[in-house]
Write a protein that holds these residues in place. Structure first.
Motif, PDB file in Angstrom:
ATOM      1  N   LEU A 159      18.679   2.447  -2.785  1.00 15.34           N
ATOM      2  CA  LEU A 159      18.186   1.113  -2.424  1.00 15.34           C
ATOM      3  C   LEU A 159      16.735   0.923  -2.847  1.00 15.34           C
ATOM      4  O   LEU A 159      16.387  -0.086  -3.490  1.00 15.34           O
ATOM      5  CB  LEU A 159      18.322   0.906  -0.919  1.00 15.34           C
ATOM      6  N   PHE A 160      15.873   1.886  -2.523  1.00 17.68           N
ATOM      7  CA  PHE A 160      14.451   1.690  -2.795  1.00 17.68           C
ATOM      8  C   PHE A 160      14.111   1.885  -4.277  1.00 17.68           C
ATOM      9  O   PHE A 160      13.121   1.324  -4.754  1.00 17.68           O
ATOM     10  CB  PHE A 160      13.613   2.601  -1.905  1.00 17.68           C
ATOM     11  N   ILE A 181       4.124  -1.627  -4.505  1.00 23.23           N
ATOM     12  CA  ILE A 181       3.488  -0.525  -3.769  1.00 23.23           C
ATOM     13  C   ILE A 181       4.336  -0.141  -2.553  1.00 23.23           C
ATOM     14  O   ILE A 181       4.618   1.037  -2.313  1.00 23.23           O
ATOM     15  CB  ILE A 181       2.063  -0.915  -3.335  1.00 23.23           C
ATOM     16  N   ILE A 182       4.766  -1.138  -1.787  1.00 17.70           N
ATOM     17  CA  ILE A 182       5.518  -0.874  -0.548  1.00 17.70           C
ATOM     18  C   ILE A 182       6.844  -0.182  -0.847  1.00 17.70           C
ATOM     19  O   ILE A 182       7.171   0.849  -0.247  1.00 17.70           O
ATOM     20  CB  ILE A 182       5.752  -2.183   0.231  1.00 17.70           C
ATOM     21  N   TYR A 183       7.618  -0.734  -1.781  1.00 21.90           N
ATOM     22  CA  TYR A 183       8.942  -0.162  -2.074  1.00 21.90           C
ATOM     23  C   TYR A 183       8.824   1.215  -2.733  1.00 21.90           C
ATOM     24  O   TYR A 183       9.665   2.090  -2.501  1.00 21.90           O
ATOM     25  CB  TYR A 183       9.746  -1.106  -2.968  1.00 21.90           C
ATOM     26  N   SER A 184       7.786   1.416  -3.518  1.00 21.22           N
ATOM     27  CA  SER A 184       7.593   2.729  -4.145  1.00 21.22           C
ATOM     28  C   SER A 184       7.266   3.789  -3.106  1.00 21.22           C
ATOM     29  O   SER A 184       7.772   4.914  -3.165  1.00 21.22           O
ATOM     30  CB  SER A 184       6.483   2.658  -5.193  1.00 21.22           C
ATOM     31  N   VAL A 185       6.425   3.433  -2.139  1.00 15.81           N
ATOM     32  CA  VAL A 185       6.101   4.372  -1.057  1.00 15.81           C
ATOM     33  C   VAL A 185       7.352   4.674  -0.232  1.00 15.81           C
ATOM     34  O   VAL A 185       7.618   5.823   0.138  1.00 15.81           O
ATOM     35  CB  VAL A 185       4.979   3.808  -0.168  1.00 15.81           C
ATOM     36  N   LEU A 186       8.146   3.655   0.059  1.00 21.88           N
ATOM     37  CA  LEU A 186       9.389   3.863   0.806  1.00 21.88           C
ATOM     38  C   LEU A 186      10.357   4.740   0.018  1.00 21.88           C
ATOM     39  O   LEU A 186      11.073   5.564   0.608  1.00 21.88           O
ATOM     40  CB  LEU A 186      10.036   2.522   1.148  1.00 21.88           C
ATOM     41  N   LEU A 187      10.371   4.589  -1.289  1.00 21.28           N
ATOM     42  CA  LEU A 187      11.202   5.468  -2.123  1.00 21.28           C
ATOM     43  C   LEU A 187      10.726   6.909  -1.996  1.00 21.28           C
ATOM     44  O   LEU A 187      11.540   7.824  -1.806  1.00 21.28           O
ATOM     45  CB  LEU A 187      11.122   5.017  -3.586  1.00 21.28           C
ATOM     46  N   ALA A 221      -2.385   0.124  -8.288  1.00 21.02           N
ATOM     47  CA  ALA A 221      -1.192   0.309  -7.451  1.00 21.02           C
ATOM     48  C   ALA A 221      -0.972   1.786  -7.134  1.00 21.02           C
ATOM     49  O   ALA A 221      -0.690   2.154  -5.980  1.00 21.02           O
ATOM     50  CB  ALA A 221       0.037  -0.267  -8.163  1.00 21.02           C
ATOM     51  N   TRP A 222      -1.101   2.647  -8.138  1.00 15.63           N
ATOM     52  CA  TRP A 222      -0.927   4.088  -7.908  1.00 15.63           C
ATOM     53  C   TRP A 222      -1.995   4.638  -6.963  1.00 15.63           C
ATOM     54  O   TRP A 222      -1.741   5.550  -6.183  1.00 15.63           O
ATOM     55  CB  TRP A 222      -0.947   4.832  -9.244  1.00 15.63           C
ATOM     56  N   GLY A 223      -3.194   4.061  -7.041  1.00 10.19           N
ATOM     57  CA  GLY A 223      -4.245   4.480  -6.126  1.00 10.19           C
ATOM     58  C   GLY A 223      -3.881   4.186  -4.684  1.00 10.19           C
ATOM     59  O   GLY A 223      -4.065   5.030  -3.798  1.00 10.19           O
ATOM     60  N   TRP A 224      -3.364   2.981  -4.429  1.00  7.58           N
ATOM     61  CA  TRP A 224      -2.932   2.628  -3.078  1.00  7.58           C
ATOM     62  C   TRP A 224      -1.769   3.516  -2.622  1.00  7.58           C
ATOM     63  O   TRP A 224      -1.728   3.960  -1.480  1.00  7.58           O
ATOM     64  CB  TRP A 224      -2.525   1.154  -3.011  1.00  7.58           C
ATOM     65  N   VAL A 229       1.200   9.066  -0.457  1.00 10.57           N
ATOM     66  CA  VAL A 229       1.938  10.100  -1.187  1.00 10.57           C
ATOM     67  C   VAL A 229       1.225  11.453  -1.130  1.00 10.57           C
ATOM     68  O   VAL A 229       1.836  12.478  -0.817  1.00 10.57           O
ATOM     69  CB  VAL A 229       2.160   9.661  -2.649  1.00 10.57           C
ATOM     70  N   VAL A 230      -0.057  11.482  -1.409  1.00 11.43           N
ATOM     71  CA  VAL A 230      -0.786  12.757  -1.484  1.00 11.43           C
ATOM     72  C   VAL A 230      -0.836  13.474  -0.130  1.00 11.43           C
ATOM     73  O   VAL A 230      -0.532  14.672  -0.059  1.00 11.43           O
ATOM     74  CB  VAL A 230      -2.200  12.542  -2.063  1.00 11.43           C
TER      75      VAL A 230
END
Length: 570
Positions: A159-160, A181-187, A221-224, A229-230
């Motif tokens: 889904l994500f 950003i939101i969906y990538s973090v949820l993934l 976006a990757w920074g946020w 993630v890190v």
């Protein structure tokens, strides 16, 4: 508005109703297999502690990658990221702790994947034929359905991945990156290994179709994303996961190309038949329509192809060959296949393509076409190549696992062809009872074991923890001095010699019990190469061992002391 949407998309609505039945029917019948129980047990612990604890007061959720250093076991579950565990925990809270509740939320998320695919195609104004075909093919893709019914991260990752890809394409077009950003973090929080694949695909797409501001926007976006993630990577020590990041050594030893071959086999056999892809590409090439400009005009199709290619190559380099890792990309393969079928409809006629779709849904004949071709035209050469591959793999390992001879690949390549109807077999599965070793052992222990009995199991310890609530000695502690009330020897490859090692003790102190359930190494994996659609009747029967005499007070005290020593933070 909703009724108008349904009227305009009757086939899509019908597919959604069919998918609801296919995903939820008989959902709690088949017992969890090990990886599902490996999610269900820490999810159950969330109800007690508020986080996925590695200890519930009786049992430890030990896994190979849960260690803090060399000896001390972490109190936190660190095998995967945690989002899917909280989803399962919420289901347990609402529905009780049982098999149905473990799988139910993930099946619902599978429905969400189908709805999201429909909305994505509608957003990009895809041809109505493409929308209807995509939803139909995804609804009836058997191994999509099977994985969506698992108490595991597969449905959430699918889904994500779909939503994050959609959000990226929106970001590429209009510069708004919040959803991306939101969906990538949820993934990432759902399935961390799917995150770098999507980000690589995004980077390649952005470089291929460069536009002003896209690289700067991606870096922001990757920074946020890194703010979440890190820290999670560091806390969960995800670099210790079994993904073969050191597998580049295997790559230079000539092993990665075999994993690449296995992922291509998965892609062709269960997602998108290469014969239709070849017809499409040849036809387009002859008409000189494979240009950058044309590709740029259909960003959804282009990004789907990039993501699929990145997934296959990335997984071939860093992961063991396993279908579960490629599951999040099934919707993208369906998008590509639907565009190909739409193209064929315009070049032939609607009825030919409807017949083609019917064959795709009800049989694997078109998927098997390359193997028939290789079998008919070059059978001696194919057999020689595969024999050479088998010889090369003797004694080798991939990602820490002994590499078995590729007998399944021999079968795939046409030495033993296997025409079948996956849909028919799946319909049988969801309308009949299934009996497997995990069910048989759990039920017998529940019926005959005392509340404080100790079980030692070479494999499946998570399963017996979930279903029996007895003290289960995990496989990492199997060879300690604790003498259990029950021994469970399962046929996992790393414990072949243990039965012989304990034979004298078993013969002297334990009763051998043969259960009328098939002994299958894994229970029932969702993997296409292994999945059992009905109870296996011709397998050996499950054998467990029960202690003949009650333990003495000294033995009870000794076992309690040894068990305390197993929990280093207690």
């Amino acid at each position: 508005m909703q009724f108008k949407l349904i009227r305009e998309n009757k086939l899509v609505f019908l597919c959604f109703l069919i998918a609801t039945i296919l995903l939820l029917k008989n959902l709690g019948n088949m017992y969890l297999w090990t990886d599902e129980a490996n999610s269900a047990v820490p999810a159950k612990n969330i109800l007690q502690f508020g986080y996925p604890s590695n200890f519930d007061g009786r049992n430890i959720v030990q896994h190979y990658w849960n260690y803090d250093g060399e000896l001390k076991l972490s109190p936190f579950y660190r095998t995967t990221t945690w989002l899917h565990l909280y989803v399962a925990a919420l289901s347990f809270k609402l529905l009780g702790i049982n098999t149905f509740a473990a799988r139910f939320p993930f099946a619902l998320i599978g429905l969400g994947v189908i709805i999201s695919l429909f909305l994505l195609l509608r957003k990009y104004k895809a041809d109505k034929f493409i929308i209807n075909t995509s939803v139909l093919l995804l609804t009836l893709n058997v191994f999509f359905l099977i994985h969506m019914r698992q108490c595991r991260y597969y449905s959430m990752a699918t889904l994500f991945t779909l939503l994050a890809a959609w959000a990226y394409l929106d970001f590429y077009q209009n510069g708004k990156k919040t959803k991306f950003i939101i969906y990538s973090v949820l993934l990432f929080l759902s399935m961390h290994s799917a995150y770098p694949i999507l980000m690589l695909a995004v980077a390649i797409h952005a470089l291929l179709f460069f536009k002003r501001g896209i690289i700067k926007g991606l870096l922001i976006a990757w920074g946020w994303m890194s703010l979440v993630v890190v820290p999670v990577i560091i806390f969960l020590r995800l670099w210790e996961r079994p993904i073969d990041l050191m597998g580049l050594g295997h790559y230079f030893k000539g092993m990665a190309h075999l994993r690449l071959l296995s992922y291509l086999v998965y892609l062709n056999d269960y997602m998108i038949p290469f014969v239709l892809v070849a017809i499409y590409l040849i036809w387009k090439a002859k008409r000189r329509e494979l240009t950058i400009e044309r590709l740029k005009n259909n960003q959804l199709l282009t990004f789907s192809a990039i993501l699929l290619a990145v997934a296959v190559v990335f997984l071939a380099i860093v992961a063991p060959h396993n279908f579960r890792f490629i599951v999040p990309y099934i919707p993208f393969s369906i998008i590509i296949l639907s565009y190909i079928l739409c193209f064929l409809k315009k070049r032939t006629n609607l009825y030919v393509v409807i017949l083609l779709i019917l064959v795709l849904v009800t049989t694997n004949f078109i998927h098997q076409a390359p193997y028939y071709l290789s079998y008919i035209t070059r059978r001696p050469v194919v057999k020689k190549v595969l024999t050479d591959v088998d010889e090369k793999l003797k004694g080798k390992e991939i990602a820490g696992f002994p590499m078995l001879r590729l007998s399944w690949l021999n079968y795939k390549m046409g030495v033993f062809l296997n025409p079948t109807s996956w849909l028919y077999r799946y319909l049988y599965e969801i309308t009949h009872d299934y009996d497997g070793p995990n069910e048989g052992i759990s039920k017998y222990i529940n019926q005959h074991a005392g509340p404080d009995d100790i079980v030692k199991a070479t494999y499946g310890d998570f399963i017996y923890q979930f279903y029996t609530n007895r003290i289960v000695i995990p496989r990492g502690q199997f060879e300690n001095e604790i003498m259990p009330d029950w021994w469970v020897f399962r046929g996992a490859w790393w414990h072949h010699g243990l039965l012989n090692k304990y034979k004298a003790v078993l013969d002297r102190d334990y009763e051998k019990i043969v259960l009328n359930y098939p002994e299958l190494r894994w229970g029932n994996l969702p993997n296409p190469d292994y999945h059992k659609f009905k109870t296996v009747e011709d397998a050996p029967r499950v054998v467990i061992y029960r202690r003949k005499k009650s333990k003495t007070p000294q033995e009870i005290a000794r076992n309690k002391e040894l068990i305390k020593q197993m929990w280093p933070w207690k």
